[in-house]
Each structure stands twice: as structure tokens, then as C-alpha cells.
Design an enzyme around this catalytic site. Structure first.
Site, PDB file in Angstrom:
ATOM      1  CG  ASN A 150      -2.394  12.726   0.662  1.00 58.64           C
ATOM      2  OD1 ASN A 150      -2.511  11.722   1.362  1.00 58.64           O
ATOM      3  ND2 ASN A 150      -3.165  12.958  -0.388  1.00 58.64           N
ATOM      4  CD  GLU A 151      -3.219  10.092  -3.508  1.00 52.67           C
ATOM      5  OE1 GLU A 151      -3.772  11.024  -4.104  1.00 52.67           O
ATOM      6  OE2 GLU A 151      -3.664   8.941  -3.500  1.00 52.67           O
ATOM      7  CD  GLU A 316      -5.863   7.992   0.419  1.00 51.99           C
ATOM      8  OE1 GLU A 316      -6.587   8.063  -0.596  1.00 51.99           O
ATOM      9  OE2 GLU A 316      -5.167   8.937   0.824  1.00 51.99           O
ATOM     10  CD1 TRP A 324     -13.167  13.977  -5.481  1.00 52.49           C
ATOM     11  CD2 TRP A 324     -12.134  15.650  -6.567  1.00 52.49           C
ATOM     12  NE1 TRP A 324     -11.821  13.893  -5.202  1.00 52.49           N
ATOM     13  CE2 TRP A 324     -11.160  14.910  -5.856  1.00 52.49           C
ATOM     14  CE3 TRP A 324     -11.725  16.746  -7.327  1.00 52.49           C
ATOM     15  CZ2 TRP A 324      -9.799  15.247  -5.878  1.00 52.49           C
ATOM     16  CZ3 TRP A 324     -10.372  17.076  -7.354  1.00 52.49           C
ATOM     17  CH2 TRP A 324      -9.423  16.328  -6.621  1.00 52.49           C
ATOM     18  CD  GLU A 366     -11.374  13.949  -1.739  1.00 54.94           C
ATOM     19  OE1 GLU A 366     -11.385  13.331  -0.668  1.00 54.94           O
ATOM     20  OE2 GLU A 366     -10.422  13.946  -2.531  1.00 54.94           O
TER      21      GLU A 366
END
Ligand code: GAL
Length: 681
Positions: A150-151, A316, A324, A366
């Protein structure tokens, strides 16, 4: 054929976390998504422990049970490798997999992306979980593709573990062969940095005032990129063994210290991007300054994405407020903005839009990063807006696969980007010019591409552009210089800005007259140069009767051979010196401009070189709107995006079809605040 980037469909998706919700909610969630128009979900990117709860023990039931439901409901799935979040048992037993800070302190379990790419143990365990997941799940009907990790390189893009030092030495030995060659390339004669043995060489370490050897850091950045690419390729090669025909491999986001173009070529079918146009750090997006492009700036990131894959996906897409619990805050999209930002992505080349996330999370870091639904799952305006987007897409399906049209490009390459990260002189000119060129192109409605010079770029890749800028090409290789010559010789117009051609690929300055390898092509000599001193006031340039403002730096130019001086400085001690040289080369022209750009000078360049507002005969739109054109089989699709709260008027100078309504339109049209239009021309 891929189920989402296939030239036939524009598709909506969302990011879903079955591990966050009671199983009793799954079916209702999936059915509700389908009703909203969501056809694809991405799952499992942080769920290693659901598949390998203990070392070597693999349990597939959790996702099998979920995937049985997705099969039943007819929901398609992008499954992820879970390597961004190693389980606690893993990092506890093998702390060498952890990344470290520069001072050696290990980054511990509790957040994410705390691993390093070079630990042999992490490589082995990541390969194993990837293989186990792919061999078990890839055959399932509902799965249409895979996301790697992821990323990659998000949140942390530097690595200082012991495994990194071992791998860095190997990387350098392969590159240089001998320690003497390394000393030469890193200029270690300076400050007595000479190495006598490979074991004296480390990844950069804490030094006085961060003044690490810049040539070492350039190689280190190349090494970080190579490490990330190798990690991605390892996973991709494994998944490919099990992939069903037509299924794809992608990853999400574009991050620094990573050659995303090479990663795409080696490991991915296409890139997907994560698009958060009012990202929490961009609070200047609420500025009243009309010069602030705010969420429209995100088009610059989408332009980067398009340079990696001309047609891409958004993994996304922002659908709620973001933040956050520890940092960041940004408001909820206003009514209309989910649609606006979705159309912004599509305008730039996205055929797949997946909203982050289905529901707002109730726990963890998050908890304020809102999704389509709020905590309670009640009906809200955001889910209604997503459904409305779906309805709009039904009228637009024919444009899937269409390519963004741009005749103007800004050239880039990774070595120059990476070298600039540690070079404050370069940063000052480059940041000014990149911003100016992008914003001037936006305001003059001039579609723009970023064009990367990579090892596979050919002159043909450039010939589609009538005008290319390379604002500040510090490092120039023989191959790149040759490519640019071919582009200009074939009829292109190239504009190079100040501070170009003065370094070689080690990042050391060339002992040559400047602009070095670009001298012949640009017909330019630079006998003198300087930052514009703070007390110099506004430094002006006369370009054939038009006054422009020089920015940041002044190269004082003299034309060589038949080249012509078209612009001259008109202030300070630079007055009378050359500021702009034009050289005819083959069928084209190369310009050398001795300064950096601001928005006004960038606009004048676009106008004088005949590139500004190429669609002026088709449409008139106010400055606050972005336009984009995608084309396919000779048919053009015009996007008009209004980023302002207030309505605006646009005028269509020929008949077109409004794809939201199917109606023929022409002449004056009103676009609501945050309104969008997609018109078949
Ligand atoms: C992305 C990331 C997601 C989530 C989101 C919001 O960068 O891929 O996992 O963290 O940001 O913070």
C-alpha cells in the site's frame, strides 16, 4: 481484458475493510454498495494476520467467507498483498525487518510501513504471504486484480537499517566495481572523505548540519528506488504465476525516492493514484487569494499520474472529511465537490474511481478520516452524491480509454528530481518554475503533460508535442542531449531555463563552458551568472518589445554561431546582457532563457510561442475553470470544471452533446458552483 482499465468502462469502487466490521454487516454493506453504483471493492491491504495469524500457519477462511459473499452479490474485488503492515509476531521475532531512523533507532510496531525492503527475512516472509494469498485467492471469480503493498514509499521514503547498508554496499560494488571508482564519483577528495574499504561505506548517517556528501546521497536515493522496485517486482512476479487471464496488477499512489515509471514497466499493468484534493495539509485551499489554485492544484498530481499510465485508476478518491487523531484536519467536501473531484480525476485520464472509504472508521489513528458513510451508516448526502456520480457516468461510458490531449509538455527526469532534493540552489529555481508553468497553463486553459525522460524514451515519444519546456535541466547526459536534438531537429520547439547543463550524472559540476552539453543545441554561451540579489528589485527582460520579469536567477547569455538574441535584461548590472537566445536547429527551434519563471513570464512564453488556449475556437471559459479534453477514435470530449462556489458562464462556439443529459447544446451555458460538464464535441 482488464475489468476496469479496458477502454470500455468507467467504473466506481470503494475501499472496504471486512476485518473492521462484524460479519453480520457484510452482506448489507455489499448490497448497498451495488445499489449506489459501486461495482468493485479493494480489500486486505493491512490484514496479514487474518491469513497468517502465527508464523507459518495459514488460514484462508476469513477472506473465503467474505469472498463467497462478494461472489454471491456480484461484487468484483481487488485483493492486496498485506506487506505494508507486518504482524506483531513477525517484528518481535525478527527485529532486523524494521526500518531505522538515521541515528539507528528502530521504527517499532504500532503504525505502518515500519519495515525495510532489504531485510532477507522480510523479503522471504513477504514472498511467502504473497505466494500463499495469490495461489489461494487469485483463481476466485470475483477477484479482478491485485494491489501490491500500500502506497510504496509513503510516510517513509528513507531507510537506514543494517540490511540497507549491506544492500547499499552491494549496489555500489555492482555500479562502480572498485572503491577507487566510487571515490572518484563521490568526489571524496573533498574534506578527506576517501574510502579505503567497502566496509567503511554506509547509508547516509548523522553528520554535522546534515551536510552529507551530495553525490553519495544521489546514489543512495537511486538505491532506495531500486530497493522499492525490486520489492514490488518480487511480489508482482509471484502473483503473475497465479493471475487469471485479464486480471491486473497495480499499486496505489506516487511517492518520492521511487522511479514510478520503471516500477510500472517492470511490475504493474497500470498505476492507480490516491486523490485527496483538499488534503489535510493543504489548508491554503481555503485562502481567499484568487491566485491560489487550491484543490485545482491536485490536477498537477493527476498530470504526474498520467505520465506513468496515460489511462489510470484512482484507488482512493476523497469522499469525506480527512484527518488522523494525531495530526491533520480538513473539512467535509461541500455539496458538489465529490462530483467535481471525481470529474477532475476522469478529466485527467482516470477510468476507475474508488472512494476512500466505504464507512468512517470508529477506531485507530484514522478515526477522523471520513468515508462515504458516517459512523452510524445512516443515509447521508455523500452517498446520494456518489450515486449521482454513477448516474452521470452512465452517459459517459463511451469516453473510457480516451487519451488526454496536450501539445505542451514539461520535461523531467528522476536524476534531476533526486539531485535537487539536496540542492537548495536548484530547488529555488525549480520550485518557482514548476509552479509558474503549471499555473500559467491552468489559467490560460492550455492542457499540459509532464514528460519523463527515462531509459526507454525515444524521440518519437516527444514528437507529439509542439512545445516542450525543460525548466532547469541541471544534470544532462549525452543520451538526453541527443534525444532533445532529435526532437528539435524534427520540428519541435524546446525551451530550456537557467541553471542547465552544469552537472554530470554523478551530480558533480562539469569543467566546461555552460550550458555544457546543451550549448550546441541552444546556441548559447553563459559567461556569467548569479542569483538575483535581494536588493536588485524587479529585474526585467525585454523580449522583442514585451517586458517580462526575471525570477530568482540570472544567467547572462551570449548567442553562439547563427543563434539570435531575442531578449535582453533591462535592469541592474545585467542591463544589456542576453536573457533569451533562440537557435534554429534542423526544422525546429531551441530557446535558452536565462532565468526561472514566474506565472506572468510563463504565460507570456505560452502566448508568444503560440501554445496558449488551443481550444479558444471551441469554448470560452472564465479563468477559474479548468478545461481538459480527452479524445478517442477522432471524437473529443471536453471537460469543464468549476472549482468556485459561485456559478460561472461558459460559451460553447459549436454544437456539442452534454453527456450528463444527452441534450444538444451550444452558446452560453451556466455552470453551478462546483459544477462540471462533459461535452462530446
Ligand atoms: C492513504 C492510505 C490509506 C489511508 C488514507 C487516509 O494515503 O493509502 O490507507 O491511510 O491515506 O489517511
Amino acid at each position: 481484458m482488464s475489468k476496469i482499465i479496458n477502454g470500455d468502462n468507467l467504473t466506481l469502487g470503494t475501499c472496504y475493510y471486512p476485518e473492521h466490521w462484524p460479519k453480520t454487516m457484510w452482506r448489507e454493506d455489499l448490497e448497498r454498495m451495488k445499489k449506489t453504483g459501486i461495482e468493485v471493492i479493494r480489500i486486505a491491504e493491512f490484514a496479514w494476520s487474518k491469513i497468517e495469524p502465527e508464523e507459518g500457519v495459514f488460514t484462508y477462511e476469513f477472506f473465503d467467507e467474505f469472498l463467497d459473499l462478494t461472489d454471491e452479490v456480484g461484487m468484483k474485488v481487488i485483493f492486496c498483498t498485506p506487506t505494508a503492515t507486518p504482524p506483531a509476531w513477525l517484528t518481535e521475532k525478527y527485529p532486523e525487518v524494521l526500518n531505522a531512523r538515521m541515528d539507528g533507532v528502530l521504527l517499532r510496531h504500532g503504525a505502518r510501513r515500519h519495515y525495510n525492503y532489504n531485510s532477507p527475512v522480510y523479503q522471504e516472509l513477504s514472498a511467502r504471504i504473497t505466494g500463499k494469498s495469490a495461489s489461494h485467492y487469485a483463481k476466485r471469480d470475483c477477484i479482478i486484480g491485485w494491489q501490491l503493498d500500500n502506497e510504496i514509499n509513503c510516510e517513509v521514503d528513507v531507510f537506514y537499517s543494517e540490511s540497507d547498508t549491506v544492500a547499499f554496499r552491494r549496489f555500489l560494488k555492482e555500479k562502480y566495481g572498485t572503491i577507487d571508482a566510487l571515490n572518484e564519483a563521490w568526489g571524496t577528495a573533498f574534506w578527506n572523505q576517501t574510502y579505503t574499504d567497502w566496509k567503511e561505506v554506509y547509508v547516509p548517517r548523522t553528520t554535522i548540519s546534515d551536510s552529507t556528501n551530495p553525490h553519495e546521497v544521489l546514489d543512495y536515493t537511486r538505491f532506495v528506488s531500486a530497493s522499492a522496485r525490486r520489492f514490488a517486482k518480487m511480489q508482482s512476479d509471484i502473483i503473475r504465476r497465479y493471475l487469471k487471464p485479464g486480471d491486473f496488477i497495480t499499486t496505489n499512489g506516487l511517492f518520492v525516492n521511487l522511479d514510478n515509471h520503471a516500477m510500472r514497466r517492470e511490475s504493474l499493468d497500470f498505476i492507480t493514484y490516491d486523490s485527496y484534493p483538499n488534503f489535510a495539509y493543504c489548508l491554503d485551499m481555503y485562502s481567499d487569494n484568487p491566485k491560489n489554485l487550491r484543490d485545482r492544484k491536485w490536477s498537477r498530481n493527476l498530470t504526474e499520474t498520467r505520465s506513468v499510465s496515460p489511462v489510470f485508476g484512482i484507488m482512493e478518491q476523497q469522499s469525506g472529511a480527512n484527518g488522523w487523531n494525531t495530526r491533520m484536519e480538513a473539512p467535509t467536501p461541500r455539496p458538489g465537490q465529490i462530483t467535481l473531484w471525481t470529474m477532475q480525476s476522469i478529466a485527467h485520464g482516470a477510468d476507475y474511481i474508488s472512494y476512500f472509504r466505504w464507512r468512517t472508521c470508529t477506531m485507530g489513528t484514522e478515526i477522523y478520516w471520513h468515508g462515504i458513510l458516517d459512523y452510524s451508516s445512516r443515509e447521508n448526502r455523500r452517498i446520494r452524491e456518489v450515486h449521482d456520480v454513477y448516474e452521470k457516468l452512465q452517459g459517459m461510458q463511451e469516453l473510457a480509454g480516451a487519451r488526454y490531449e496536450a501539445k505542451v509538455g514539461v520535461l523531467k527526469d528522476y536524476d534531476n528530481i533526486w539531485d535537487a532534493q539536496l540542492d537548495v540552489w536548484h530547488q529555488r529555481v525549480d520550485e518557482a518554475s514548476q509552479k509558474a508553468l503549471f499555473e500559467a497553463a491552468q489559467r490560460t486553459h492550455t492542457p499540459l503533460d509532464f514528460v519523463y525522460l527515462t531509459e526507454t524514451t525515444t524521440a518519437e515519444d516527444l514528437t507529439g508535442y509542439s512545445l516542450l519546456f525543460y525548466p532547469h535541466m541541471t544534470i544532462v547526459t549525452e543520451r538526453q542531449a541527443e534525444l532533445l536534438k532529435q526532437y528539435v531537429a524534427a520540428g519541435g520547439t524546446l525551451v530550456i531555463g537557467c541553471r542547465s547543463g552544469y552537472k554530470n550524472s554523478t551530480g558533480q559540476c562539469v569543467m566546461d563552458t555552460l550550458p555544457g552539453l546543451l550549448s550546441e543545441l541552444t546556441g548559447t554561451d553563459i559567461p556569467e551568472y548569479s542569483f538575483i540579489a535581494p536588493d536588485a528589485g524587479t529585474v526585467t527582460v525585454d523580449w522583442d518589445g514585451t517586458t517580462i520579469e526575471a525570477s530568482v536567477f540570472a544567467d547572462l547569455l551570449e548567442p553562439l554561431g547563427d543563434a539570435k538574441l531575442e531578449g535582453t535584461y533591462t535592469s541592474d548590472y545585467y542591463s544589456g546582457s542576453g536573457a533569451l537566445v533562440c537557435n534554429s536547429y534542423g526544422k525546429g527551434k531551441a530557446y535558452y532563457y536565462g532565468s526561472a519563471w514566474n506565472e506572468m513570464s510563463a504565460e507570456i512564453f505560452l502566448q508568444k510561442l503560440g501554445a496558449a488556449n488551443p481550444y479558444r475556437d471551441i469554448v470560452t471559459v472564465p479563468e477559474e475553470c479548468e478545461i481538459a479534453v480527452r479524445s478517442k477514435n477522432g471524437v473529443r470530449y471536453l471537460f469543464v470544471l468549476n472549482y468556485e462556489k459561485h456559478p460561472v458562464e461558459i460559451t460553447l462556439h459549436r454544437k456539442g452533446t452534454d453527456l450528463y443529459t444527452g441534450n444538444e447544446i451550444e452558446g452560453s451555458q451556466t455552470l453551478d458552483g462546483y459544477g462540471t460538464m462533459v461535452i462530446r464535441l
